[in-house]
Structure formats: structure tokens, C-alpha cells
Design a protein around this motif. Sequence first.
Motif, PDB file in Angstrom:
ATOM      1  N   ARG A  13       0.864  -1.179   0.000  1.00 38.88           N
ATOM      2  CA  ARG A  13       0.000   0.000   0.000  1.00 38.88           C
ATOM      3  C   ARG A  13       0.899   1.226   0.000  1.00 38.88           C
ATOM      4  NH1 ARG A  13      -5.382   1.180   3.214  1.00 38.88           N
ATOM      5  NH2 ARG A  13      -6.165   0.445   1.240  1.00 38.88           N
ATOM      6  N   LYS A  14       0.653   2.093  -0.970  1.00 34.71           N
ATOM      7  CA  LYS A  14       1.409   3.334  -1.081  1.00 34.71           C
ATOM      8  C   LYS A  14       0.410   4.473  -1.206  1.00 34.71           C
ATOM      9  CE  LYS A  14       5.218   1.129  -3.559  1.00 34.71           C
ATOM     10  NZ  LYS A  14       6.201   1.219  -2.522  1.00 34.71           N
ATOM     11  N   SER A  15       0.793   5.634  -0.716  1.00 39.67           N
ATOM     12  CA  SER A  15      -0.057   6.808  -0.911  1.00 39.67           C
ATOM     13  C   SER A  15       0.822   8.011  -1.182  1.00 39.67           C
ATOM     14  CB  SER A  15      -0.959   7.044   0.296  1.00 39.67           C
ATOM     15  OG  SER A  15      -0.204   7.341   1.438  1.00 39.67           O
ATOM     16  N   ARG A  17       0.399  12.476  -1.906  1.00 43.72           N
ATOM     17  CA  ARG A  17      -0.421  13.679  -2.045  1.00 43.72           C
ATOM     18  C   ARG A  17       0.047  14.426  -3.289  1.00 43.72           C
ATOM     19  NH1 ARG A  17      -3.161  13.482   2.374  1.00 43.72           N
ATOM     20  NH2 ARG A  17      -2.387  13.372   4.466  1.00 43.72           N
ATOM     21  N   PHE A 107      -6.146   1.890  -7.690  1.00 37.08           N
ATOM     22  CA  PHE A 107      -5.951   3.299  -7.337  1.00 37.08           C
ATOM     23  C   PHE A 107      -7.244   3.813  -6.703  1.00 37.08           C
ATOM     24  CE2 PHE A 107      -3.362   2.623 -11.148  1.00 37.08           C
ATOM     25  CZ  PHE A 107      -2.144   3.145 -10.757  1.00 37.08           C
ATOM     26  N   THR A 108      -7.114   4.513  -5.585  1.00 41.57           N
ATOM     27  CA  THR A 108      -8.250   5.164  -4.946  1.00 41.57           C
ATOM     28  C   THR A 108      -7.891   6.632  -4.774  1.00 41.57           C
ATOM     29  OG1 THR A 108      -8.716   3.123  -3.746  1.00 41.57           O
ATOM     30  CG2 THR A 108      -9.808   5.121  -2.965  1.00 41.57           C
ATOM     31  N   GLN A 110      -8.947  10.623  -3.454  1.00 44.14           N
ATOM     32  CA  GLN A 110      -9.758  11.374  -2.501  1.00 44.14           C
ATOM     33  C   GLN A 110      -9.298  12.825  -2.524  1.00 44.14           C
ATOM     34  OE1 GLN A 110      -9.294  10.113   1.607  1.00 44.14           O
ATOM     35  NE2 GLN A 110     -11.472  10.446   1.930  1.00 44.14           N
ATOM     36  N   LEU A 117      -5.340  12.985  -2.572  1.00 41.27           N
ATOM     37  CA  LEU A 117      -4.661  11.850  -1.981  1.00 41.27           C
ATOM     38  C   LEU A 117      -4.888  10.661  -2.912  1.00 41.27           C
ATOM     39  CD1 LEU A 117      -3.127  10.451   0.324  1.00 41.27           C
ATOM     40  CD2 LEU A 117      -5.363   9.992   1.367  1.00 41.27           C
ATOM     41  N   GLU A 119      -4.139   6.744  -3.300  1.00 38.78           N
ATOM     42  CA  GLU A 119      -3.703   5.521  -2.633  1.00 38.78           C
ATOM     43  C   GLU A 119      -3.596   4.427  -3.671  1.00 38.78           C
ATOM     44  OE1 GLU A 119      -6.518   4.841   0.523  1.00 38.78           O
ATOM     45  OE2 GLU A 119      -5.338   6.071   1.889  1.00 38.78           O
ATOM     46  N   ASP A 121      -3.017   0.290  -3.998  1.00 45.80           N
ATOM     47  CA  ASP A 121      -2.965  -1.025  -3.372  1.00 45.80           C
ATOM     48  C   ASP A 121      -2.559  -2.040  -4.438  1.00 45.80           C
ATOM     49  OD1 ASP A 121      -3.943  -0.546  -0.620  1.00 45.80           O
ATOM     50  OD2 ASP A 121      -5.730   0.140  -1.685  1.00 45.80           O
TER      51      ASP A 121
END
Length: 153
Positions: A13-15, A17, A107-108, A110, A117, A119, A121
Amino acid sequence: MTGHQSATQQTIRKSIRIDASLNAVWEALTQPELMKSWMHDSEIEIVTTWEPGSPIIINVQDVSYKTAFTNAGVVLQFLKDRVLEYSHLSSLSRLADEAENYTLIRFTLQQEDDHTLLELDLSNFPTESHYKHIDFYWTITLEVLKRFVEERR
């Protein structure tokens, strides 16, 4: 684990900004002409309709290695400006075209104030070497994507 043992229980999991609108990030993730700018430094062709259940094919002509390869998969989710998920298997892996050999990429997005953001997975790695390669690739590529989107503003 050796190169042929399953690594499917591991996840990444990477995120990140990104100082851009949610829509700008979504466009970079889903418009083939924009995807070419950040996905790979070689000539690539991206073919997909983004319809869930339809194929996604990324043909790469890698000039530096004098080789061509294909990354193929199936679009699993496409929720505009929110979620993009697809499976992935590279012809470089020389693995059989079987479900257990496909890595899942999700990809998610927000919106948070004036930035997005993102994210990422990653799951279902057929081997430990795939796990390491994909982890390395996406660590670098998320930064490239961030720069690309922010410079387009």
C-alpha cells in the motif's frame, strides 16, 4: 522465498499527495495519451475502453533494452474520479496466462482541500521477484506521476 514460490499473501500500500485537482489526477491515470508521459520512458501504446470486464493492454517498445513486451490485464473497477482497478501480467514474466499469475492494481482517489490523496494497493504477486519488482517500479512511478500532474497545472 525463491523466485517460483507464491508471494500472494503479501500486499503493498502506497499513498501520495498530489498538488492538483482530483480530476487532473484521474485524467493522468485514465487517458492513454497522458498515461504515456509517466508510465514508462519508452514508446508505449495503451489499449482499453475502461469498461469493467474489458481488457487493458500496454505494449512497450523498450529502446534502451532493445526489447518489446506486453502488459495485459482486465479492468475490474472504473468509478470515475474515485477508483480504478485492473489486473496485470507482463509477458516479461514468462508466466502462464492464468488468474493466479495476475497482480491486482487498485488506485483510490480522494480530494483533500487543494490536493488529491492517491492511494495505491497492489496485491496477488505470483512470485517474490514480482513483488520486489512491482514495489520498486511503483515507488518511483508514483513520484513521476506526481511531478507530471503538478507540472501540467
